[in-house]
Design a protein around this motif. Structure first.
Motif, short mmCIF file in Angstrom:
data_model
loop_
_atom_site.label_atom_id
_atom_site.label_comp_id
_atom_site.label_asym_id
_atom_site.label_seq_id
_atom_site.Cartn_x
_atom_site.Cartn_y
_atom_site.Cartn_z
N TRP A 168 0.86 -1.12 -0.07
CA TRP A 168 -0.20 -0.04 0.06
C TRP A 168 0.87 1.33 -0.13
O TRP A 168 0.48 2.33 -0.61
CB TRP A 168 -0.96 0.03 1.32
N LEU A 169 2.05 1.27 0.58
CA LEU A 169 2.80 2.44 0.47
C LEU A 169 3.47 2.43 -0.81
O LEU A 169 3.52 3.75 -1.40
CB LEU A 169 4.09 2.29 1.45
N GLY A 170 3.74 1.43 -1.47
CA GLY A 170 4.15 1.60 -2.95
C GLY A 170 3.22 2.20 -3.78
O GLY A 170 3.52 2.77 -4.82
N LEU A 171 1.84 1.51 -3.77
CA LEU A 171 0.91 1.99 -4.40
C LEU A 171 0.66 3.41 -4.27
O LEU A 171 0.41 4.28 -5.35
CB LEU A 171 -0.43 1.28 -4.21
N ALA A 172 0.69 3.97 -3.04
CA ALA A 172 0.51 5.49 -2.74
C ALA A 172 1.36 6.27 -3.64
O ALA A 172 1.32 7.19 -4.31
CB ALA A 172 0.59 5.74 -1.45
N LEU A 173 3.00 5.77 -3.61
CA LEU A 173 3.96 6.60 -4.19
C LEU A 173 3.66 6.35 -5.67
O LEU A 173 4.04 7.19 -6.52
CB LEU A 173 5.27 5.93 -3.84
N LEU A 174 3.49 5.14 -6.02
CA LEU A 174 3.14 4.96 -7.74
C LEU A 174 1.84 5.69 -8.00
O LEU A 174 2.07 6.26 -9.36
CB LEU A 174 2.98 3.62 -7.97
N ALA A 175 0.87 5.99 -7.38
CA ALA A 175 -0.17 6.76 -7.78
C ALA A 175 0.22 8.16 -8.00
O ALA A 175 -0.16 8.84 -8.92
CB ALA A 175 -1.37 6.50 -6.87
N PHE A 176 1.11 8.70 -6.94
CA PHE A 176 1.57 9.97 -7.15
C PHE A 176 2.38 10.27 -8.18
O PHE A 176 2.43 11.22 -9.14
CB PHE A 176 2.30 10.54 -5.89
N GLU A 177 3.22 9.11 -8.63
CA GLU A 177 4.23 9.21 -9.65
C GLU A 177 3.25 9.31 -11.03
O GLU A 177 3.79 10.06 -12.26
CB GLU A 177 4.79 7.91 -9.56
N LEU A 178 2.13 8.71 -11.03
CA LEU A 178 1.41 8.58 -12.59
C LEU A 178 0.49 9.74 -12.53
O LEU A 178 0.13 10.44 -13.37
CB LEU A 178 0.73 7.45 -12.58
N ALA A 179 -0.15 10.21 -11.26
CA ALA A 179 -1.37 11.12 -11.40
C ALA A 179 -1.12 12.38 -10.43
O ALA A 179 -1.92 13.34 -10.46
CB ALA A 179 -2.61 10.39 -11.02
N GLY A 180 0.30 12.50 -9.79
CA GLY A 180 0.27 13.66 -9.07
C GLY A 180 -0.69 14.13 -7.92
O GLY A 180 -1.13 13.38 -7.12
N GLN A 181 -1.35 15.42 -7.93
CA GLN A 181 -2.25 15.66 -7.17
C GLN A 181 -3.74 14.72 -7.09
O GLN A 181 -4.22 14.98 -6.10
CB GLN A 181 -2.68 17.05 -7.05
N GLN A 182 -3.74 14.09 -8.18
CA GLN A 182 -5.06 13.18 -8.07
C GLN A 182 -4.70 11.89 -7.69
O GLN A 182 -5.56 11.04 -7.91
CB GLN A 182 -5.36 13.15 -9.71
N SER A 183 -3.68 11.78 -7.10
CA SER A 183 -3.39 10.34 -6.62
C SER A 183 -4.31 9.98 -5.44
O SER A 183 -4.56 8.94 -5.35
CB SER A 183 -1.92 10.26 -5.94
N GLY A 184 -4.83 10.95 -4.73
CA GLY A 184 -5.71 10.49 -3.66
C GLY A 184 -7.14 9.87 -4.26
O GLY A 184 -7.50 8.73 -3.86
N THR A 185 -7.46 10.33 -5.29
CA THR A 185 -8.79 9.78 -6.01
C THR A 185 -8.37 8.35 -6.69
O THR A 185 -9.32 7.55 -6.21
CB THR A 185 -8.84 10.45 -7.47
N ILE A 186 -7.07 8.15 -6.96
CA ILE A 186 -6.79 6.71 -7.35
C ILE A 186 -6.79 5.90 -6.19
O ILE A 186 -7.41 4.72 -6.22
CB ILE A 186 -5.30 6.66 -7.90
N LEU A 187 -6.08 6.15 -4.91
CA LEU A 187 -6.03 5.32 -3.99
C LEU A 187 -7.53 5.03 -3.29
O LEU A 187 -7.93 4.11 -2.74
CB LEU A 187 -5.38 5.91 -2.70
#
Length: 447
Positions: A34-53
């Motif tokens: 889950w930490l890796g997913l959070a970092l990966l989501a931010f890498e792909l979507a920036g400020q929209q990473s919260g929506t992905i998570l």
């Protein structure tokens, strides 16, 4: 004579010790995921990473609700050792795909698959604890598993973050895969099979599988003690979701503090839960578990009431109490299932319970989100008031003081024949011949 404290007595059983160690490694891997997913989501979507998570968490809950009852039904019919090994190997393969993700939809697809296998592993593991530890030690073993889960919930993110900073965002998933491989090897070393004996091992059909799934939910809702515990978990989910969703807004918004203070606050919640698990593991087994569940619910909801009006120090104390309350609801509920359900049915019931308890969270998260957006200055107070009122209503509705919750009876499933000496009504087409029958058998024991 053993010198181990009661909480650790289950580790004297070498089968449980290996099973427990495999689960502990599995939980470390979950933190990495889950930490890796959070970092990966931010890498792909920036400020929209919260929506992905948020989408990933929704898929996680959906997988648990839909698949856990099926997992429980299968766990009662197959070798649980083999089932747990297969789920670990599948998850190892899936997490090793994450370093190559380039699109958001790929994250969603892998998360859904990962949690589908997780939905099969967790009820199977929980149902296997009473199977391998025996009647005397399973309450301590369940409490130890809960304490470890809570403890790693506090330390896991920090440990995972340190590892990710050292090896890199995408490389952390390969290390994650190694944790699943290590857990798989431990499970593989377990002797023989971990399989419950059934009265009849007939060929599986769709109808029989559906009946097995129905059996788990029937036990939960037909038994007054388990039904009472399950509805109190809904109250606990409302309060718990409020804490998980809106604490960050209160810390960084109302109190104007930072991420460090937020981490302290959530750590206090996890520490409270861990200490309560340790206390339950070392306590005598004469405690009325269904009444303990109500005590935990009251602690959890009452801790919310003043939370909007305190400073950081006050919130740390309140969340410590709330974490203890959360554990006093959840751990005795799992132990009650082992108390009141025969071994050959436990997989189905734990699977159904895993699904229902996560369904409560699927309702609770939107309630918490609505509270946080519409009443940010009073969200804790309103949620605590609603939860406390609901708990009081349910307390008088289910009257837990009337139920002798431990070892007063047990649900079991057996083959059943209608003949001239034995007739009673069933659903249509089940009044003749042989079929399986769910039955509550009362035991006469001194307390």
């Amino acid at each position: 004579m053993s010198r181990l404290p009661p909480l650790l007595k289950g580790l004297e059983n070498p089968i449980f010790a290996r099973l427990y160690l495999a689960q502990t490694i599995n939980l470390v891997g979950d933190s990495l995921t889950w930490l890796g997913l959070a970092l990966l989501a931010f890498e792909l979507a920036g400020q929209q990473s919260g929506t992905i998570l948020a989408g990933a968490l929704t898929l996680r809950v959906m997988a648990f609700v839909v698949l856990s009852p099926l997992a429980g039904a299968i766990a009662d019919r197959v070798d649980r050792k083999r089932l747990m090994i297969l789920t670990h190997l599948a998850r190892m393969f899936l997490v090793c795909l994450l370093p190559f993700v380039t699109q958001v939809w790929q994250i969603y697809a892998i998360v859904l698959a990962l949690n589908a296998f997780y939905a099969f592993f967790t009820p199977t593991y929980t149902a296997t604890i009473p199977l391998v530890t025996g009647e005397e030690n399973y309450p301590h073993a369940i409490a130890l598993s809960s304490a470890t889960y809570q403890f790693l919930g506090v330390l896991g993110p920090g440990l995972a973050g340190s590892i990710a900073a050292f090896v890199g965002t995408r490389q952390v998933f390969f290390l994650d895969g190694l944790t699943f491989l290590a857990a798989t090897i431990l499970l593989f070393t377990l002797p023989g099979q971990l399989m419950v004996r059934q009265s009849q091992q007939s060929a599986r059909t769709v109808h029989q599988t559906i009946q097995d799934i129905r059996t788990g939910t029937t036990c939960l809702w037909s038994d007054p003690v388990l039904r009472s515990a399950l509805v109190m978990q809904f109250v606990a989910a409302i309060a718990g979701a409020e804490i998980l969703v809106n604490t960050v807004g209160y810390i960084q918004g109302s109190l104007q503090l930072g991420k460090l203070e937020y981490s302290w606050t959530m750590a206090a919640f996890g520490i409270g839960a861990t200490l309560a698990s340790i206390g339950l593991g070392n306590a005598t087994q004469n405690i009325r578990k269904n009444q303990l569940i109500y005590v935990g619910t009251i602690l959890l909801t009452v801790a919310l009431l003043p939370a909007n009006f305190v400073n950081l120090q006050g919130l740390l104390i309140l969340w410590l109490i709330a974490g203890a309350g959360e554990t006093l609801v959840n751990v005795p509920t799992q132990t009650l299932i082992a108390d009141r359900i025969a071994v050959e049915v436990q997989g189905r019931v734990y699977g159904a319970h895993f699904a229902w308890s996560h369904l409560w969270w699927a309702f609770a998260y939107p309630i918490a989100g609505w509270m946080g957006s519409h009443a940010p200055n009073y969200s804790f107070f309103y949620s605590g008031f609603i939860g406390l009122g609901l708990a009081i209503v349910l307390f008088f509705m289910f009257k837990p003081w009337r139920h002798r919750d431990s070892n007063s009876g047990i649900w079991h499933d057996h083959d059943h024949v209608h003949n001239e000496q034995h007739q009673h009504n069933h659903f249509p087409n089940l009044t003749e011949g042989s079929h399986r029958h769910l039955h509550f058998h009362t035991m006469q024991q001194e307390h």
